[in-house]
Design a protein around this motif. Structure first.
Motif, PDB file in Angstrom:
ATOM      1  N   THR A 153       0.811  -1.226   0.000  1.00 42.22           N
ATOM      2  CA  THR A 153       0.000   0.000   0.000  1.00 42.22           C
ATOM      3  C   THR A 153       0.839   1.267   0.000  1.00 42.22           C
ATOM      4  O   THR A 153       0.288   2.368  -0.062  1.00 42.22           O
ATOM      5  CB  THR A 153      -0.922   0.030   1.227  1.00 42.22           C
ATOM      6  N   ALA A 154       2.158   1.134   0.083  1.00 41.32           N
ATOM      7  CA  ALA A 154       3.020   2.321   0.136  1.00 41.32           C
ATOM      8  C   ALA A 154       4.445   1.939  -0.237  1.00 41.32           C
ATOM      9  O   ALA A 154       4.826   0.761  -0.218  1.00 41.32           O
ATOM     10  CB  ALA A 154       2.987   2.948   1.533  1.00 41.32           C
ATOM     11  N   ASN A 191       4.595   6.907  -3.844  1.00 35.92           N
ATOM     12  CA  ASN A 191       3.532   7.282  -2.907  1.00 35.92           C
ATOM     13  C   ASN A 191       2.484   8.187  -3.545  1.00 35.92           C
ATOM     14  O   ASN A 191       1.306   8.144  -3.172  1.00 35.92           O
ATOM     15  CB  ASN A 191       4.134   7.931  -1.656  1.00 35.92           C
ATOM     16  N   GLU A 192       2.873   8.970  -4.528  1.00 34.82           N
ATOM     17  CA  GLU A 192       1.878   9.744  -5.292  1.00 34.82           C
ATOM     18  C   GLU A 192       0.951   8.791  -6.043  1.00 34.82           C
ATOM     19  O   GLU A 192      -0.261   9.011  -6.131  1.00 34.82           O
ATOM     20  CB  GLU A 192       2.586  10.675  -6.280  1.00 34.82           C
ATOM     21  N   SER A 193       1.520   7.718  -6.589  1.00 38.56           N
ATOM     22  CA  SER A 193       0.709   6.735  -7.308  1.00 38.56           C
ATOM     23  C   SER A 193      -0.270   6.049  -6.361  1.00 38.56           C
ATOM     24  O   SER A 193      -1.430   5.827  -6.710  1.00 38.56           O
ATOM     25  CB  SER A 193       1.616   5.701  -7.983  1.00 38.56           C
ATOM     26  N   PHE A 194       0.187   5.700  -5.163  1.00 41.78           N
ATOM     27  CA  PHE A 194      -0.705   5.052  -4.200  1.00 41.78           C
ATOM     28  C   PHE A 194      -1.815   5.995  -3.732  1.00 41.78           C
ATOM     29  O   PHE A 194      -2.947   5.561  -3.482  1.00 41.78           O
ATOM     30  CB  PHE A 194       0.091   4.523  -3.007  1.00 41.78           C
ATOM     31  N   ALA A 195      -1.505   7.266  -3.645  1.00 43.08           N
ATOM     32  CA  ALA A 195      -2.541   8.240  -3.268  1.00 43.08           C
ATOM     33  C   ALA A 195      -3.613   8.324  -4.351  1.00 43.08           C
ATOM     34  O   ALA A 195      -4.814   8.391  -4.054  1.00 43.08           O
ATOM     35  CB  ALA A 195      -1.894   9.610  -3.044  1.00 43.08           C
ATOM     36  N   ARG A 196      -3.184   8.285  -5.613  1.00 45.13           N
ATOM     37  CA  ARG A 196      -4.143   8.295  -6.728  1.00 45.13           C
ATOM     38  C   ARG A 196      -4.998   7.040  -6.708  1.00 45.13           C
ATOM     39  O   ARG A 196      -6.208   7.081  -6.941  1.00 45.13           O
ATOM     40  CB  ARG A 196      -3.429   8.419  -8.071  1.00 45.13           C
ATOM     41  N   LYS A 225      -5.813   5.180  -4.158  1.00 47.07           N
ATOM     42  CA  LYS A 225      -6.780   5.257  -3.067  1.00 47.07           C
ATOM     43  C   LYS A 225      -7.990   6.087  -3.459  1.00 47.07           C
ATOM     44  O   LYS A 225      -9.131   5.750  -3.144  1.00 47.07           O
ATOM     45  CB  LYS A 225      -6.092   5.849  -1.835  1.00 47.07           C
ATOM     46  N   GLN A 226      -7.734   7.163  -4.183  1.00 49.71           N
ATOM     47  CA  GLN A 226      -8.822   8.023  -4.649  1.00 49.71           C
ATOM     48  C   GLN A 226      -9.693   7.288  -5.668  1.00 49.71           C
ATOM     49  O   GLN A 226     -10.918   7.328  -5.612  1.00 49.71           O
ATOM     50  CB  GLN A 226      -8.233   9.284  -5.300  1.00 49.71           C
TER      51      GLN A 226
END
Length: 426
Positions: free
Chosen positions: A225-226, A414-419, A421-422
């Motif tokens: 997840t990260a 981590n930017e990819s994982f944030a996307r 999640k959205q």
């Protein structure tokens, strides 16, 4: 995970019919349909698939199966993009052969139907390692029926070891012992020009993972997840690989293409690959064997495996499941394994005399299965793979420092994982 040398897309169709006069004991189905199968692999897989379709058509003579097989020559990320495109355009296949790198990407978007009831009703699947079905599940649903798997091993040329007077690798060799062996197997002229490299530092995500795992770390956290790129052990691992290239001179800089052909030609002594390389090693008459990956903290290597799934858009899910039954049968598994595909998911298929005959230490594939860890395969794998490899190859080439490279990769991952999640409503 399953990198093959053949490029492009091979198209095949099978529409075999066997009449009732053949005297078979089973009842034939009157169902009439066309099924589309999107598979992956090379010649060994295609031959076994077409033979499985032949057996399927003995029971379902009025069902035509159209096969497209992808060699995954540009990685699983591109395969994910391709499958998304097929679903978005209304051109999805009925049955998909795919790999663990894609499982979460597809399942999180609900592309395939649950197969729990199908598995429960098929006692023949007890021949598969239970862990494969566990890793083929998403949110409690089995979406994939396992097929072949690969754990990355060190593949080595025994003739080159013999010529250099170097002993074959032991079961407990270490990073530093590996380094010394690679030096002994590297051949240079008086001007320093290399005619034989001791090792090929990997250029692909799947191939390089054991180096992190044997150091007790990984590029992602344990639940995928990260990013875990800032773990000092990640930088330590990357530095070790970097030094094999730039300090010891035992490996070329990882480039776009793999160096399988150079390995088969005796220009590289060791490479990190799975069982799929056996097919081409046999054709090249290479005296190849396999060794466990060298350890630093652990002996864990990476595992990846394939599976078949049924598209939720398929108008013929029952026929699709019947086709999968043949595609994962003992006969198919034996044929693919002996032909040089992945290690058969059915253990019985990996115990035949022909499978164990080559490489000489072929029994190591199953013996080391307990010491494997799945290749990190989050739902945004197609992004994660490209981000990691881009930064990894820049660090291996010396274009950026290890310290700067891990920081940049960490931020982008981590930017990819944030996307993600959205996108998934998290």
């Amino acid at each position: 995970m399953y990198k093959l040398s053949r490029r492009g897309l091979l198209l095949s169709s099978a529409a075999l019919a066997v009449g009732a006069g053949m005297g078979r004991a089973f009842a034939q189905s009157d169902a009439s349909a066309t099924l589309k199968l999107q598979a992956f692999g090379g010649d060994a897989q295609l031959t076994a698939i077409n033979n499985a379709i032949g057996r399927f058509n003995e029971k379902h003579p009025n069902v035509r199966v159209e096969v497209a097989i992808d060699p995954i020559s540009t990685g699983w990320g591109d395969y994910v993009t391709k499958v998304f495109s097929q679903f978005n355009s209304g051109q999805a296949a009925d049955v998909y052969g795919t790999a663990i790198e894609t499982f979460q990407a597809f399942s999180s978007r609900g592309l395939f139907i649950p197969l729990n009831d199908y598995v429960a009703a098929n006692s023949g699947f007890s021949d598969f390692a239970p862990s494969l079905f566990e890793q083929a599940s998403y949110n409690g649903n089995i979406n994939y029926i396992p097929i072949g798997w690969n754990n990355i091993m060190i593949n080595y040329n025994r003739d080159l070891f013999d010529a250099a007077g170097v002993a074959y690798p032991s079961r407990d060799w270490t990073w530093e012992e590996f380094r010394e062996v690679a030096k002994a197997l590297t051949v240079k002229d008086a001007s320093g020009n290399v005619s034989q490299f001791g090792y090929e530092v990997p250029n692909q995500n799947f191939f390089v993972q054991p180096w992190f795992f044997t150091n007790g770390t990984g590029v992602l956290n344990d639940d995928w997840t990260a990013s875990n790129m800032l773990d000092p052990k990640v930088a330590e691992t990357l530095q070790f690989l970097h030094d094999l290239i730039h300090v010891d001179g035992v490996s070329p800089i990882p480039a776009k293409d793999t160096m399988d052909n150079q390995f088969f030609a005796g220009q590289i002594a060791m490479i990190s690959r799975g069982h799929w390389i056996v097919e081409n090693a046999k054709e090249a008459n290479l005296d190849m064997d396999i060794a466990v990956v060298p350890r630093k903290e652990t002996g864990i290597t990476v595992i990846g495996f394939g599976g078949y799934a049924v598209a939720k858009t398929s108008p013929h899910p029952d026929l699709a499941q019947a086709l999968i039954t043949e595609l994962t049968s003992v006969e198919t598994q034996i044929e693919e394994g002996e032909g040089g595909g992945g290690v058969p998911g059915r253990k019985s298929a990996a115990e035949t005399e022909a499978f164990l005959a080559f490489p000489p230490s072929a029994a190591l594939y199953y013996e080391t299965l307990p010491e494997t860890k799945a290749v990190p395969s989050p739902a945004n794998f197609q992004e994660v793979e490209k981000i990691f490899i881009r930064h990894y190859t820049a660090m291996m080439a010396g274009q950026v420092s290890i310290a700067d490279g891990v920081k940049a990769a960490d931020a982008e991952l981590n930017e990819s994982f944030a996307r993600l999640k959205q996108q998934l409503g998290g």
